[in-house]
Scaffold this active site. Structure first.
Site, PDB file in Angstrom:
ATOM      1  N   THR A   1       0.798  -1.231   0.000  1.00  0.00           N
ATOM      2  CA  THR A   1       0.000   0.000   0.000  1.00  0.00           C
ATOM      3  C   THR A   1       0.834   1.286   0.000  1.00  0.00           C
ATOM      4  O   THR A   1       0.664   2.144  -0.869  1.00  0.00           O
ATOM      5  CB  THR A   1      -0.937  -0.013   1.218  1.00  0.00           C
ATOM      6  OG1 THR A   1      -1.832  -1.118   1.046  1.00  0.00           O
ATOM      7  CG2 THR A   1      -1.725   1.271   1.344  1.00  0.00           C
TER       8      THR A   1
HETATM    9  P1  AMP Z   1      -1.562  -3.151   3.633  1.00  0.00           P
HETATM   10  O1  AMP Z   1      -2.745  -3.952   3.213  1.00  0.00           O
HETATM   11  O2  AMP Z   1      -0.845  -3.778   4.780  1.00  0.00           O
HETATM   12  O3  AMP Z   1      -0.628  -2.829   2.514  1.00  0.00           O
HETATM   13  O4  AMP Z   1      -2.126  -1.774   4.196  1.00  0.00           O
HETATM   14  C1  AMP Z   1      -3.381  -1.293   3.848  1.00  0.00           C
HETATM   15  C2  AMP Z   1      -3.960  -0.545   5.006  1.00  0.00           C
HETATM   16  O5  AMP Z   1      -3.234   0.638   5.289  1.00  0.00           O
HETATM   17  C3  AMP Z   1      -5.350  -0.021   4.721  1.00  0.00           C
HETATM   18  O6  AMP Z   1      -6.317  -1.009   4.823  1.00  0.00           O
HETATM   19  C4  AMP Z   1      -5.496   1.078   5.741  1.00  0.00           C
HETATM   20  O7  AMP Z   1      -6.079   0.597   6.925  1.00  0.00           O
HETATM   21  C5  AMP Z   1      -4.065   1.513   6.012  1.00  0.00           C
HETATM   22  N1  AMP Z   1      -3.811   2.883   5.533  1.00  0.00           N
HETATM   23  C6  AMP Z   1      -4.157   3.386   4.350  1.00  0.00           C
HETATM   24  N2  AMP Z   1      -3.790   4.682   4.232  1.00  0.00           N
HETATM   25  C7  AMP Z   1      -3.181   5.012   5.378  1.00  0.00           C
HETATM   26  C8  AMP Z   1      -2.571   6.194   5.868  1.00  0.00           C
HETATM   27  N3  AMP Z   1      -2.529   7.314   5.137  1.00  0.00           N
HETATM   28  N4  AMP Z   1      -2.022   6.150   7.094  1.00  0.00           N
HETATM   29  C9  AMP Z   1      -2.050   5.016   7.831  1.00  0.00           C
HETATM   30  N5  AMP Z   1      -2.621   3.861   7.431  1.00  0.00           N
HETATM   31  C10 AMP Z   1      -3.177   3.845   6.203  1.00  0.00           C
HETATM   32 ZN    ZN Z   2      -3.180  -1.459  -0.487  1.00  0.00          ZN
HETATM   33 ZN    ZN Z   3      -3.767  -4.727   1.983  1.00  0.00          ZN
END
Ligand code: AMP
Ligand code: ZN
Ligand code: ZN
Length: 435
Positions: free
Chosen positions: A99
């Site tokens: 992400t």
């Molecule tokens: P991942 O699936 O581990 O790559 O991370 C995705 C998650 O990051 C999302 O589902 C959100 O809950 C979290 N996320 C997205 N944008 C942000 C942000 N700007 N700051 C902190 N967490 C975030």
């Molecule tokens: Zn993502």
């Molecule tokens: Zn994810």
């Protein structure tokens, strides 16, 4: 009428004609096609006419939305945007397909290795530790390289507003967006849309030229229940409804034809069967290497004095994963020069997660989903859809790379792009000419 200039609309392949000899029908079909295109040009204000300047451009991220989830009947608003505007067959994420790295790539045009957000979790020789859940680290500008498009917009004297985006809480390049707020996954999707519409209600001059909008619903449900699960499809429909709310709000303000909507995702999602886990401590004992990142792109730093042992244990092909030194990673990933990339990187095979032993016990049962796999895999393909006054109608682009979105945004916003890894020509055919 949908006026297609895309690559998939070859009238010679029309099913109704497929049983007739092509050599007889070809002149007739070509004449029909020419008549259709002429009709498109005359009835579609966006096709070939020069772009009218957009009042604003809204960049929307649906985290984890798979390229192949479109046009399946449960996302009417996204389907309508894709039908009337531009869609890419799919968009390739950058390595690693996570992400934070990919969201920052979308707004800088740089590969993660070049913009410095090389993972959701990372170490820096000077800055220490970064974790995407750490509000202090994510708001520290020094982690974020180059300059995101919203900073460039602000520096050009225009305004930018972010309804969440990784990096938007940090004063990168010395400026923050005029509007921004710390990430809050409890803030409802409809309220996010209403806040964006409120920004658009501002008078010309103070109305933001660039707005970002972010939804995590799909990513969450896919992780918990797997891609294509009932919960995932419901989340896709829910987020599609937020986009419907936005479109209705634009229409009621007379802005429907004056605002660009660009919808992207950061990566796709692959199913992970129950038990498809490799234990981190079995990959390398903590006595010989520190584990830096878990998941799918798994980093290790050999402990001092154990370099040879850790390298011998890790580097090479194993059941369900392969490891390289950062200098010898596959060139196509364009990854490994940043000092933040750990000395040894292991890539999990599609559908396999690397999990610390302590976490294994608390892992939920049943099918689930993960990303972070090789960006070249079909399951990792991301979404790109755009519609509005800057975009041509009915264009289907061949696959694009996510570094190509940034130069397109810079052009639409009229700002000079920072040096980047994107190809400005990749999306040029999607844009109407500027007057
Ligand atoms: P991942 O699936 O581990 O790559 O991370 C995705 C998650 O990051 C999302 O589902 C959100 O809950 C979290 N996320 C997205 N944008 C942000 C942000 N700007 N700051 C902190 N967490 C975030
Ligand atoms: Zn993502
Ligand atoms: Zn994810």
């Amino acid at each position: 009428m949908v006026c297609a200039s895309g690559i998939h609309r070859d009238p010679l392949k029309s099913r109704s004609l497929s049983t007739s000899p092509v050599h007889v029908l070809r002149p007739l079909v070509l004449a029909l096609a020419a008549a259709t295109l002429a009709a498109c040009a005359s009835t579609s204000p966006h096709s070939t006419a020069p772009a009218t300047p957009a009042a604003s451009t809204i960049l929307i991220s649906i985290d984890g939305f798979r390229a192949n989830a479109l046009q399946r009947g449960h996302t009417p608003n996204l389907d309508s945007l894709a039908r009337h505007g531009v869609r890419a067959e799919y968009m390739r994420p950058s390595y690693p397909s996570l992400t934070f790295p990919n969201h920052y790539t979308l707004v800088t045009g740089l590969r993660p290795d070049h913009h410095g957000i090389v993972h959701n979790t990372m170490d820096d020789p000077q800055l220490g530790h970064f974790n995407m859940d750490d509000d202090v680290a994510t708001a520290t500008a020094a982690w974020w390289g180059s300059e995101p498009i919203w900073s460039t917009v602000e520096k050009s004297g225009q305004r930018a507003a972010t309804m969440f985006w990784p990096g938007s809480a940090a004063p990168i390049g010395g400026v923050r967006p005029t509007e921004w707020r710390p990430f809050d996954d409890k803030f409802p999707g409809a309220s996010r849309v209403d806040a964006v519409l409120g920004w658009l209600d501002r008078p010309e001059g103070v109305r933001p030229k660039l707005i970002t909008l972010y939804f995590e619903d799909v990513d969450h449900e896919e992780h918990d229940h797997g891609p294509g699960s009932a919960e995932d499809l419901a989340a896709e429909t829910r987020v599609d409804g937020y986009i419907g709310r936005l479109r209705a709000g634009l229409a009621s303000r007379g802005l429907a034809d004056r605002v660009n909507i660009v919808v992207v995702s950061d990566h796709g999602m692959a199913p992970v069967a129950e038990g498809h886990t490799v234990t981190i401590e079995d990959m390398a004992s903590p006595d010989i290497a520190a584990n830096i990142t878990t998941g799918q792109s798994v980093g290790f730093r050999p402990l001092p004095g154990h370099e040879a042992e850790a390298t011998a244990k890790l580097v090479g092909r194993h059941d369900h994963y392969e490891c390289w030194t950062k200098e010898t990673l596959p060139a196509r990933w364009q990854y490994g020069t940043s000092p933040r990339v750990p000395p040894i990187v292991c890539q999990m095979d599609e559908g396999w997660d690397a999990v610390a032993r302590a976490k294994l016990a608390t892992r939920s049962k049943g099918p689930r989903g993960s990303h972070g796999f090789d960006p070249a895999l079909p399951s990792m393909r991301a979404l790109f859809v755009a519609d509005g006054p800057s975009f041509r109608d009915g264009v289907v682009l061949p696959p694009i790379d996510n570094v190509d979105v940034y130069p397109m945004l810079a052009r639409v916003l009229g700002v000079t792009p920072m040096p980047n890894d994107g190809n400005p020509e990749a999306l040029a055919g999607a844009l109407r000419p500027t007057p």
